[in-house]
Write a protein that holds these residues in place. Structure first.
Motif, PDB file in Angstrom:
ATOM      1  N   TYR A 115       0.844  -1.199   0.000  1.00  0.00           N
ATOM      2  CA  TYR A 115       0.000   0.000   0.000  1.00  0.00           C
ATOM      3  C   TYR A 115       0.873   1.240   0.000  1.00  0.00           C
ATOM      4  CZ  TYR A 115      -3.603   3.334   1.299  1.00  0.00           C
ATOM      5  OH  TYR A 115      -4.457   4.400   1.315  1.00  0.00           O
ATOM      6  N   ASN A 116       0.573   2.167  -0.908  1.00  0.00           N
ATOM      7  CA  ASN A 116       1.459   3.303  -1.100  1.00  0.00           C
ATOM      8  C   ASN A 116       0.669   4.555  -1.456  1.00  0.00           C
ATOM      9  OD1 ASN A 116       3.243   5.061  -3.111  1.00  0.00           O
ATOM     10  ND2 ASN A 116       4.631   3.959  -1.738  1.00  0.00           N
ATOM     11  N   SER A 117       0.795   5.583  -0.618  1.00  0.00           N
ATOM     12  CA  SER A 117       0.082   6.838  -0.867  1.00  0.00           C
ATOM     13  C   SER A 117       0.809   7.740  -1.839  1.00  0.00           C
ATOM     14  CB  SER A 117      -0.144   7.585   0.456  1.00  0.00           C
ATOM     15  OG  SER A 117      -1.089   6.919   1.251  1.00  0.00           O
ATOM     16  N   LEU A 118       2.158   7.667  -1.886  1.00  0.00           N
ATOM     17  CA  LEU A 118       2.898   8.543  -2.793  1.00  0.00           C
ATOM     18  C   LEU A 118       2.485   8.305  -4.235  1.00  0.00           C
ATOM     19  CD1 LEU A 118       5.111  10.734  -2.940  1.00  0.00           C
ATOM     20  CD2 LEU A 118       6.749   8.895  -3.370  1.00  0.00           C
ATOM     21  N   GLY A 119       2.197   7.049  -4.579  1.00  0.00           N
ATOM     22  CA  GLY A 119       1.750   6.760  -5.933  1.00  0.00           C
ATOM     23  C   GLY A 119       0.487   7.511  -6.293  1.00  0.00           C
ATOM     24  N   TYR A 120      -0.381   7.730  -5.310  1.00  0.00           N
ATOM     25  CA  TYR A 120      -1.618   8.463  -5.571  1.00  0.00           C
ATOM     26  C   TYR A 120      -1.410   9.970  -5.579  1.00  0.00           C
ATOM     27  CZ  TYR A 120      -4.763   4.570  -6.091  1.00  0.00           C
ATOM     28  OH  TYR A 120      -5.422   3.469  -6.589  1.00  0.00           O
ATOM     29  N   ARG A 121      -0.345  10.469  -4.969  1.00  0.00           N
ATOM     30  CA  ARG A 121      -0.002  11.887  -5.145  1.00  0.00           C
ATOM     31  C   ARG A 121       0.442  12.094  -6.598  1.00  0.00           C
ATOM     32  NH1 ARG A 121      -2.518  11.165  -0.642  1.00  0.00           N
ATOM     33  NH2 ARG A 121      -1.213  10.809   1.189  1.00  0.00           N
ATOM     34  N   ILE A 122       1.226  11.141  -7.111  1.00  0.00           N
ATOM     35  CA  ILE A 122       1.655  11.220  -8.505  1.00  0.00           C
ATOM     36  C   ILE A 122       0.462  11.044  -9.435  1.00  0.00           C
ATOM     37  CG2 ILE A 122       3.099  10.121 -10.263  1.00  0.00           C
ATOM     38  CD1 ILE A 122       5.053   9.389  -7.984  1.00  0.00           C
ATOM     39  N   ALA A 123      -0.443  10.144  -9.095  1.00  0.00           N
ATOM     40  CA  ALA A 123      -1.654   9.968  -9.907  1.00  0.00           C
ATOM     41  C   ALA A 123      -2.471  11.252  -9.949  1.00  0.00           C
ATOM     42  CB  ALA A 123      -2.492   8.820  -9.340  1.00  0.00           C
ATOM     43  N   GLY A 124      -2.583  11.941  -8.803  1.00  0.00           N
ATOM     44  CA  GLY A 124      -3.303  13.204  -8.776  1.00  0.00           C
ATOM     45  C   GLY A 124      -2.643  14.251  -9.643  1.00  0.00           C
ATOM     46  N   GLU A 125      -1.308  14.302  -9.598  1.00  0.00           N
ATOM     47  CA  GLU A 125      -0.578  15.252 -10.447  1.00  0.00           C
ATOM     48  C   GLU A 125      -0.777  14.921 -11.920  1.00  0.00           C
ATOM     49  OE1 GLU A 125       3.932  17.159 -10.777  1.00  0.00           O
ATOM     50  OE2 GLU A 125       3.377  15.896  -9.072  1.00  0.00           O
ATOM     51  N   LEU A 126      -0.816  13.626 -12.239  1.00  0.00           N
ATOM     52  CA  LEU A 126      -1.037  13.209 -13.619  1.00  0.00           C
ATOM     53  C   LEU A 126      -2.421  13.621 -14.104  1.00  0.00           C
ATOM     54  CD1 LEU A 126      -0.137  11.679 -16.142  1.00  0.00           C
ATOM     55  CD2 LEU A 126      -0.885   9.550 -15.031  1.00  0.00           C
ATOM     56  N   ILE A 127      -3.439  13.446 -13.262  1.00  0.00           N
ATOM     57  CA  ILE A 127      -4.794  13.874 -13.630  1.00  0.00           C
ATOM     58  C   ILE A 127      -4.805  15.354 -13.984  1.00  0.00           C
ATOM     59  CG2 ILE A 127      -7.105  14.321 -12.680  1.00  0.00           C
ATOM     60  CD1 ILE A 127      -6.749  11.677 -11.076  1.00  0.00           C
ATOM     61  N   GLU A 128      -4.164  16.156 -13.164  1.00  0.00           N
ATOM     62  CA  GLU A 128      -4.167  17.602 -13.410  1.00  0.00           C
ATOM     63  C   GLU A 128      -3.408  17.955 -14.685  1.00  0.00           C
ATOM     64  OE1 GLU A 128      -4.884  19.328  -8.931  1.00  0.00           O
ATOM     65  OE2 GLU A 128      -2.824  19.327  -9.685  1.00  0.00           O
ATOM     66  N   LYS A 129      -2.320  17.226 -14.985  1.00  0.00           N
ATOM     67  CA  LYS A 129      -1.585  17.516 -16.219  1.00  0.00           C
ATOM     68  C   LYS A 129      -2.375  17.080 -17.447  1.00  0.00           C
ATOM     69  CE  LYS A 129       2.589  16.730 -18.870  1.00  0.00           C
ATOM     70  NZ  LYS A 129       3.939  16.125 -18.967  1.00  0.00           N
ATOM     71  N   LEU A 130      -2.962  15.890 -17.409  1.00  0.00           N
ATOM     72  CA  LEU A 130      -3.673  15.372 -18.579  1.00  0.00           C
ATOM     73  C   LEU A 130      -4.902  16.195 -18.918  1.00  0.00           C
ATOM     74  CD1 LEU A 130      -3.531  11.540 -17.798  1.00  0.00           C
ATOM     75  CD2 LEU A 130      -2.292  12.721 -19.617  1.00  0.00           C
ATOM     76  N   THR A 131      -5.579  16.698 -17.902  1.00  0.00           N
ATOM     77  CA  THR A 131      -6.843  17.407 -18.130  1.00  0.00           C
ATOM     78  C   THR A 131      -6.676  18.916 -18.207  1.00  0.00           C
ATOM     79  OG1 THR A 131      -7.339  17.593 -15.771  1.00  0.00           O
ATOM     80  CG2 THR A 131      -8.096  15.593 -16.913  1.00  0.00           C
ATOM     81  N   GLY A 132      -5.606  19.442 -17.622  1.00  0.00           N
ATOM     82  CA  GLY A 132      -5.448  20.886 -17.539  1.00  0.00           C
ATOM     83  C   GLY A 132      -6.351  21.515 -16.502  1.00  0.00           C
ATOM     84  N   HIS A 133      -6.985  20.673 -15.685  1.00  0.00           N
ATOM     85  CA  HIS A 133      -7.901  21.154 -14.646  1.00  0.00           C
ATOM     86  C   HIS A 133      -7.420  20.707 -13.275  1.00  0.00           C
ATOM     87  CE1 HIS A 133     -11.055  20.685 -18.041  1.00  0.00           C
ATOM     88  NE2 HIS A 133     -10.548  21.908 -18.062  1.00  0.00           N
ATOM     89  N   SER A 134      -7.933  21.347 -12.245  1.00  0.00           N
ATOM     90  CA  SER A 134      -7.617  20.935 -10.886  1.00  0.00           C
ATOM     91  C   SER A 134      -8.274  19.601 -10.577  1.00  0.00           C
ATOM     92  CB  SER A 134      -8.108  21.983  -9.891  1.00  0.00           C
ATOM     93  OG  SER A 134      -9.530  22.022  -9.876  1.00  0.00           O
ATOM     94  N   PHE A 135      -7.717  18.879  -9.627  1.00  0.00           N
ATOM     95  CA  PHE A 135      -8.358  17.644  -9.185  1.00  0.00           C
ATOM     96  C   PHE A 135      -9.771  17.934  -8.695  1.00  0.00           C
ATOM     97  CE2 PHE A 135      -9.562  14.734  -5.780  1.00  0.00           C
ATOM     98  CZ  PHE A 135      -9.497  13.521  -6.453  1.00  0.00           C
ATOM     99  N   ARG A 136      -9.920  19.033  -8.005  1.00  0.00           N
ATOM    100  CA  ARG A 136     -11.241  19.412  -7.490  1.00  0.00           C
ATOM    101  C   ARG A 136     -12.260  19.498  -8.616  1.00  0.00           C
ATOM    102  NH1 ARG A 136     -12.618  25.249  -4.604  1.00  0.00           N
ATOM    103  NH2 ARG A 136     -14.684  24.694  -3.812  1.00  0.00           N
ATOM    104  N   GLN A 137     -11.891  20.114  -9.731  1.00  0.00           N
ATOM    105  CA  GLN A 137     -12.820  20.246 -10.853  1.00  0.00           C
ATOM    106  C   GLN A 137     -13.121  18.886 -11.482  1.00  0.00           C
ATOM    107  OE1 GLN A 137     -11.753  23.256 -13.704  1.00  0.00           O
ATOM    108  NE2 GLN A 137     -13.147  22.474 -15.285  1.00  0.00           N
ATOM    109  N   GLU A 138     -12.096  18.073 -11.638  1.00  0.00           N
ATOM    110  CA  GLU A 138     -12.293  16.768 -12.271  1.00  0.00           C
ATOM    111  C   GLU A 138     -13.144  15.832 -11.415  1.00  0.00           C
ATOM    112  OE1 GLU A 138     -11.377  15.563 -15.409  1.00  0.00           O
ATOM    113  OE2 GLU A 138     -11.149  17.725 -15.705  1.00  0.00           O
ATOM    114  N   VAL A 139     -12.875  15.770 -10.119  1.00  0.00           N
ATOM    115  CA  VAL A 139     -13.664  14.871  -9.278  1.00  0.00           C
ATOM    116  C   VAL A 139     -15.112  15.339  -9.173  1.00  0.00           C
ATOM    117  CG1 VAL A 139     -13.253  15.939  -6.999  1.00  0.00           C
ATOM    118  CG2 VAL A 139     -13.544  13.462  -7.178  1.00  0.00           C
ATOM    119  N   THR A 140     -15.298  16.643  -9.204  1.00  0.00           N
ATOM    120  CA  THR A 140     -16.666  17.182  -9.158  1.00  0.00           C
ATOM    121  C   THR A 140     -17.420  16.876 -10.438  1.00  0.00           C
ATOM    122  OG1 THR A 140     -15.972  18.963  -7.662  1.00  0.00           O
ATOM    123  CG2 THR A 140     -18.043  19.259  -8.861  1.00  0.00           C
ATOM    124  N   THR A 141     -16.790  17.112 -11.579  1.00  0.00           N
ATOM    125  CA  THR A 141     -17.442  16.928 -12.874  1.00  0.00           C
ATOM    126  C   THR A 141     -17.695  15.464 -13.202  1.00  0.00           C
ATOM    127  OG1 THR A 141     -16.406  18.951 -13.714  1.00  0.00           O
ATOM    128  CG2 THR A 141     -17.248  17.393 -15.349  1.00  0.00           C
TER     129      THR A 141
END
Length: 400
Positions: free
Chosen positions: A199-225
């Protein structure tokens, strides 16, 4: 200074054992054993949610669904004496991780990310050269071999934890402070990617950063939408900064060194530090397992634990998770969820979570016939072992 979710890593790891207490069979597949779930034993559930001596809880909320019936309950704030209602909000900690995974699976279905492509391809320069290629899938199913958040940093005192609770950090700030720390040695990989699960949380910090780069949006916007709005999770929030939990809320306290109980309702965290309710988390599990969020190809990832070239589940790295039943010591996390066996041989899938002063969990059987969601605030220092609340809830829905 560390963010609150990282400071409670050890406690969150202990919480992940919660639903396995008393279970005798490790999950081997997503198919539950044939059984007829018992109707909710409301007296047992009321007793389960009540604060008992030694629980370390200040107050709790829970929602249980079984045999076509829903039960909701709450226990009061034992520190202040105030009443807690079943619709109270709480911090969900790592229960947000499946939402991150769902977003990346949706992006995969849209052709915007390949789960078997490397992090180094999508985020060049993020990982030091000491790390071998790590795929996006390995981030999500905890087989990356990455170090944990702030690996190697001195453990803070309880008072330092309390004082630092207002800090808010981006995904990248946590990644950089872990992999390129100032004043201490850089941590290296814990094992070769894809050879073990841990179990590793750092991988999900990187996953969150990847979401923001791929979409150009904040994680907050993506999870909401992508998740909160479609599932009508109107009581779930992704604060963009340090915030208080909106009323009504579950109280959470952390004792200072001199014994004073400090209310930690207001705190920071990171972009995926969500606030929710039991009803909303039940909506998430129901929407996820009923196919409302993922296409069939991506939904297949929900119950697929990582396997070796011979088709056997990968070994689990230590005894912190995946340590119950005949498959003890092998992978129990899929790309999205973790599996937990019940005493009757059926399997629940979901996630546990922990933030400073708060613990939570959301689990369901694949057919959605049994679902359990809880959140509670602490009234003691972080401790190990399965939360008694979880043990009692599982016993209440497993009887009969």
């Amino acid at each position: 200074m560390r963010c609150s979710s990282a400071l409670t890593l050890a406690a969150a790891t202990a919480v992940s054992l919660a639903l396995t207490a008393g279970a005798s069979v490790q999950a081997a597949s997503a198919t539950p054993a044939a059984h007829t779930p018992a109707k909710p034993d409301r007296a047992a559930l009321r007793e389960a949610i009540a604060v008992h001596p030694g629980d370390g809880m200040a107050g709790a909320v829970a929602q249980v669904y079984t045999s076509g019936q829903t039960w909701r309950g709450a226990s009061g704030d034992v520190v202040s004496g105030k009443r807690v209602t079943p619709d109270a909000h709480f911090r969900i900690g790592s229960v947000a991780k499946p939402m991150e995974a769902v977003i990346l699976l949706q992006l995969s279905a849209e052709g915007r990310v390949n789960l078997d492509e490397t992090v180094q391809h999508y985020l060049p320069g993020l990982l030091p050269d000491t790390f071998d290629d790590i795929t996006v899938r390995q981030l999500l199913n905890h087989t990356s071999g990455l170090p944990q958040d702030f690996d190697g940093a001195p453990a803070p005192s309880q008072d330092e934890v309390i004082e630092g609770r207002f800090g808010y950090y981006t995904f990248d700030e946590i990644v950089q402070q872990t992999l390129r720390p100032q004043g201490r040695n850089r941590p290296g990989p814990r094992f070769a990617p894809g050879t073990k699960q841990e179990y590793n949380s750092l991988g999900y910090r990187i996953a969150g950063e990847l979401i923001e780069k791929l979409t150009g949006h904040s994680f907050r916007q993506e999870v909401t939408t992508r998740i909160l709005a479609p599932l009508k999770m109107k009581e779930t929030y992704a604060p963009a900064r340090t915030a208080r939990i909106p009323a009504p809320y579950v109280p959470g306290y952390v004792p200072a060194s001199k014994g004073e109980q400090i209310d930690v309702n207001e705190q920071g965290g990171l972009p995926s530090s969500l606030i929710s309710t039991t009803a909303d988390l039940d909506r998430f599990m129901t929407g996820l397992l009923s196919g409302r969020l993922l296409r069939p190809a991506q939904a297949a990832e929900l119950f697929a634990v990582p396997r070796d070239v011979h088709g056997k589940p990968l070994p689990y790295a230590d005894g912190s998770h995946c340590n119950t039943g005949p498959a003890k010591g092998t992978a129990c996390f899929s790309t999205v969820l973790m599996s937990v066996p019940l005493p009757d041989g059926s399997v629940m899938w979901g996630k546990t979570g922990g933030d400073l002063g708060y613990r939570s969990a959301a689990f369901a059987t694949p057919d959605l016939n049994r679902r359990v969601v809880y959140g509670y605030g602490t009234a003691s220092a972080d401790g190990g072992g399965a939360p008694p609340l979880a043990t009692r809830l599982i016993a209440a829905i497993s009887a009969g």
